[in-house]
Write a protein that holds these residues in place. Structure first.
Motif, PDB file in Angstrom:
ATOM      1  N   PRO A 105      49.673  42.034  21.568  1.00 52.03           N
ATOM      2  CA  PRO A 105      48.490  41.246  21.942  1.00 52.03           C
ATOM      3  C   PRO A 105      47.216  42.070  21.925  1.00 52.03           C
ATOM      4  O   PRO A 105      47.239  43.295  22.092  1.00 52.03           O
ATOM      5  CB  PRO A 105      48.817  40.801  23.369  1.00 52.03           C
ATOM      6  CG  PRO A 105      49.651  41.923  23.909  1.00 52.03           C
ATOM      7  CD  PRO A 105      50.486  42.397  22.749  1.00 52.03           C
ATOM      8  N   LYS A 106      46.097  41.397  21.730  1.00 51.54           N
ATOM      9  CA  LYS A 106      44.779  42.018  21.830  1.00 51.54           C
ATOM     10  C   LYS A 106      44.101  41.673  23.150  1.00 51.54           C
ATOM     11  O   LYS A 106      43.028  42.180  23.457  1.00 51.54           O
ATOM     12  CB  LYS A 106      43.902  41.588  20.663  1.00 51.54           C
ATOM     13  CG  LYS A 106      44.348  42.173  19.327  1.00 51.54           C
ATOM     14  CD  LYS A 106      44.311  43.701  19.364  1.00 51.54           C
ATOM     15  CE  LYS A 106      44.735  44.318  18.049  1.00 51.54           C
ATOM     16  NZ  LYS A 106      44.732  45.805  18.116  1.00 51.54           N
ATOM     17  N   ARG A 107      44.720  40.770  23.892  1.00 45.72           N
ATOM     18  CA  ARG A 107      44.274  40.442  25.260  1.00 45.72           C
ATOM     19  C   ARG A 107      45.473  39.898  26.017  1.00 45.72           C
ATOM     20  O   ARG A 107      46.381  39.310  25.427  1.00 45.72           O
ATOM     21  CB  ARG A 107      43.129  39.435  25.248  1.00 45.72           C
ATOM     22  CG  ARG A 107      43.462  38.110  24.573  1.00 45.72           C
ATOM     23  CD  ARG A 107      42.273  37.187  24.582  1.00 45.72           C
ATOM     24  NE  ARG A 107      41.187  37.687  23.792  1.00 45.72           N
ATOM     25  CZ  ARG A 107      40.954  37.323  22.516  1.00 45.72           C
ATOM     26  NH1 ARG A 107      41.761  36.471  21.914  1.00 45.72           N
ATOM     27  NH2 ARG A 107      39.927  37.808  21.862  1.00 45.72           N
ATOM     28  N   VAL A 108      45.467  40.123  27.326  1.00 44.09           N
ATOM     29  CA  VAL A 108      46.595  39.698  28.156  1.00 44.09           C
ATOM     30  C   VAL A 108      46.067  38.936  29.364  1.00 44.09           C
ATOM     31  O   VAL A 108      45.116  39.381  30.025  1.00 44.09           O
ATOM     32  CB  VAL A 108      47.433  40.909  28.631  1.00 44.09           C
ATOM     33  CG1 VAL A 108      48.547  40.463  29.571  1.00 44.09           C
ATOM     34  CG2 VAL A 108      48.019  41.660  27.438  1.00 44.09           C
ATOM     35  N   PHE A 109      46.685  37.799  29.651  1.00 35.69           N
ATOM     36  CA  PHE A 109      46.403  37.036  30.867  1.00 35.69           C
ATOM     37  C   PHE A 109      47.642  37.100  31.759  1.00 35.69           C
ATOM     38  O   PHE A 109      48.754  36.872  31.286  1.00 35.69           O
ATOM     39  CB  PHE A 109      46.084  35.568  30.539  1.00 35.69           C
ATOM     40  CG  PHE A 109      44.933  35.385  29.606  1.00 35.69           C
ATOM     41  CD1 PHE A 109      43.636  35.325  30.081  1.00 35.69           C
ATOM     42  CD2 PHE A 109      45.147  35.286  28.234  1.00 35.69           C
ATOM     43  CE1 PHE A 109      42.566  35.158  29.217  1.00 35.69           C
ATOM     44  CE2 PHE A 109      44.081  35.114  27.358  1.00 35.69           C
ATOM     45  CZ  PHE A 109      42.797  35.059  27.851  1.00 35.69           C
ATOM     46  N   VAL A 110      47.440  37.420  33.021  1.00 39.61           N
ATOM     47  CA  VAL A 110      48.556  37.452  33.974  1.00 39.61           C
ATOM     48  C   VAL A 110      48.301  36.393  35.034  1.00 39.61           C
ATOM     49  O   VAL A 110      47.339  36.478  35.796  1.00 39.61           O
ATOM     50  CB  VAL A 110      48.702  38.831  34.640  1.00 39.61           C
ATOM     51  CG1 VAL A 110      49.894  38.820  35.590  1.00 39.61           C
ATOM     52  CG2 VAL A 110      48.880  39.926  33.585  1.00 39.61           C
ATOM     53  N   GLU A 111      49.158  35.371  35.046  1.00 35.15           N
ATOM     54  CA  GLU A 111      49.094  34.340  36.089  1.00 35.15           C
ATOM     55  C   GLU A 111      50.014  34.809  37.213  1.00 35.15           C
ATOM     56  O   GLU A 111      51.217  34.627  37.169  1.00 35.15           O
ATOM     57  CB  GLU A 111      49.542  32.991  35.519  1.00 35.15           C
ATOM     58  CG  GLU A 111      49.272  31.829  36.442  1.00 35.15           C
ATOM     59  CD  GLU A 111      49.623  30.488  35.794  1.00 35.15           C
ATOM     60  OE1 GLU A 111      49.508  29.473  36.492  1.00 35.15           O
ATOM     61  OE2 GLU A 111      50.013  30.477  34.602  1.00 35.15           O
ATOM     62  N   TYR A 112      49.402  35.461  38.210  1.00 33.88           N
ATOM     63  CA  TYR A 112      50.153  36.238  39.189  1.00 33.88           C
ATOM     64  C   TYR A 112      50.587  35.386  40.366  1.00 33.88           C
ATOM     65  O   TYR A 112      49.821  34.550  40.878  1.00 33.88           O
ATOM     66  CB  TYR A 112      49.281  37.393  39.674  1.00 33.88           C
ATOM     67  CG  TYR A 112      50.032  38.559  40.256  1.00 33.88           C
ATOM     68  CD1 TYR A 112      50.840  39.355  39.447  1.00 33.88           C
ATOM     69  CD2 TYR A 112      49.938  38.883  41.603  1.00 33.88           C
ATOM     70  CE1 TYR A 112      51.532  40.443  39.963  1.00 33.88           C
ATOM     71  CE2 TYR A 112      50.614  39.963  42.131  1.00 33.88           C
ATOM     72  CZ  TYR A 112      51.411  40.732  41.312  1.00 33.88           C
ATOM     73  OH  TYR A 112      52.099  41.805  41.832  1.00 33.88           O
ATOM     74  N   ASN A 113      51.787  35.623  40.820  1.00 30.22           N
ATOM     75  CA  ASN A 113      52.329  34.926  41.982  1.00 30.22           C
ATOM     76  C   ASN A 113      51.613  35.397  43.248  1.00 30.22           C
ATOM     77  O   ASN A 113      51.614  36.592  43.563  1.00 30.22           O
ATOM     78  CB  ASN A 113      53.829  35.212  42.079  1.00 30.22           C
ATOM     79  CG  ASN A 113      54.533  34.368  43.114  1.00 30.22           C
ATOM     80  OD1 ASN A 113      54.011  34.137  44.198  1.00 30.22           O
ATOM     81  ND2 ASN A 113      55.727  33.906  42.787  1.00 30.22           N
ATOM     82  N   GLY A 114      50.999  34.478  43.980  1.00 29.48           N
ATOM     83  CA  GLY A 114      50.227  34.841  45.162  1.00 29.48           C
ATOM     84  C   GLY A 114      51.045  35.434  46.286  1.00 29.48           C
ATOM     85  O   GLY A 114      50.484  36.068  47.187  1.00 29.48           O
ATOM     86  N   MET A 115      52.369  35.246  46.252  1.00 28.34           N
ATOM     87  CA  MET A 115      53.220  35.819  47.285  1.00 28.34           C
ATOM     88  C   MET A 115      53.676  37.230  46.937  1.00 28.34           C
ATOM     89  O   MET A 115      54.304  37.892  47.763  1.00 28.34           O
ATOM     90  CB  MET A 115      54.448  34.917  47.511  1.00 28.34           C
ATOM     91  CG  MET A 115      54.102  33.522  48.001  1.00 28.34           C
ATOM     92  SD  MET A 115      53.164  33.527  49.556  1.00 28.34           S
ATOM     93  CE  MET A 115      54.387  34.201  50.677  1.00 28.34           C
TER      94      MET A 115
END
Length: 316
Positions: free
Chosen positions: A85-95
């Motif tokens: 990838p040239k960019r990364v999105f992390v949808e992080y677990n709030g817990m």
């Protein structure tokens, strides 16, 4: 330092806080539809799923993590090699503990570029009362907080004060449940800013501390009076101390002393830890202790007094 080749966008928040909807808006904006490949690391499964057209248009591959322990340097390195990838999105677990991703060794060229926290305003008060330490860990590392599903009935200034107590540098946006943005403007403090001497009660100390730290124009040249504990430090210039209070931000484990620099010519007459009622003129100066411009109190009257019944102050 390695060149930043792959920015990592970290999006945090509790389940159903609007993380996926926020990411959807980003992808639909077209900003990332430039032909470069991207990767989404999803750390939880919510009710809303990303639209396939948006992910295809932005060439986003998706990988799912079910367990916090799986978020390792080896996992990220494998993502780099497989998806490139040239960019990364992390949808992080709030817990999950934010330190897990903040402390992991990123692949060469990867770096966390921005941290955004999504908060559902309709449930924030409940989370704040019951999970404040978790919220504190989340907010301390973030740059931007977006409150969504806001309404007129909610105490949004209180939300802002609580987050500023956790992270004084955090930026905040408030989105009404109908989609429009809400401009809060300045808080109206619970004391008279136009009084010859502004009396700061114990209950209002936290509010005054944050407001004075942020708003030079409101307090330059003002005279204030409050109860505080004298803290001396050999590293401070002669006749300087920090009168302040212990404040609880997240929980009992996160109590800290807060106060501003103060000059008092008769400081030698006071012992470290003495409780006083202090009257002082406020001015804003560039100081080494602040690493920039900050409030400096010039004491005009200092009277020793008994410790208050509750020595802690709060930010509500």
């Amino acid at each position: 330092m390695d060149k930043l080749e792959v920015p990592v966008y970290l999006i945090t928040g509790f389940l159903e806080s609007g993380k996926t909807s926020f990411l959807q808006e980003i992808l639909e904006s077209g900003e990332f539809a430039d032909g470069e490949r991207g990767l989404l690391i999803s750390c939880e499964e919510g009710e809303v799923e990303l639209d396939e057209k948006a992910t295809m248009a932005c060439k986003i591959d998706t990988v799912t993590l079910d367990d916090e322990e799986e978020l390792t340097a080896d996992f990220l390195e494998n993502c780099k090699n497989v998806y490139k990838p040239k960019r990364v999105f992390v949808e992080y677990n709030g817990m999950w503990d934010p330190d897990t991703i903040l402390s992991v060794d990123m692949p060469r060229g990867w770096e966390i570029y921005q941290i955004v926290t999504m908060i559902d305003a309709s449930t924030f008060a409940v989370y704040l009362n019951n999970m404040k330490s978790i919220i504190g860990n989340m907010i301390k590392c973030t740059e931007l907080v977006i409150f969504n599903r806001c309404s007129e009935e909610q105490d949004l200034p209180m939300f802002r004060r609580n987050l500023k107590a956790l992270n004084s540098n955090v930026q905040m946006m408030f989105e009404h449940k109908d989609g429009r943005m809400i401009e809060l403007g300045k808080d109206i403090p619970p004391y008279d800013l136009n009084a010859p001497v502004i009396d700061i009660t114990d209950d209002d100390y936290g509010i005054w501390y944050m407001d004075a730290a942020d708003d030079k124009d409101r307090y330059e040249g003002k005279t204030v009076r409050f109860t505080a504990r004298i803290m001396k430090n050999r590293k401070l210039p002669k006749n300087f101390c920090v009168p302040g209070r212990k404040a609880m931000t997240c929980c009992a484990e996160d109590i800290r002393f807060i106060g501003f620099l103060c000059k008092y010519p008769e400081l030698d007459n006071l012992k470290n830890g003495d409780w006083v009622t202090l009257t002082a003129n406020m001015h804003y100066e560039r100081r080494r202790e602040y690493g920039g411009v900050g409030p400096v109190l010039y004491a005009t009257e200092v009277v020793e007094c008994a410790a208050p019944e509750d020595e802690l102050v709060y930010f509500n």
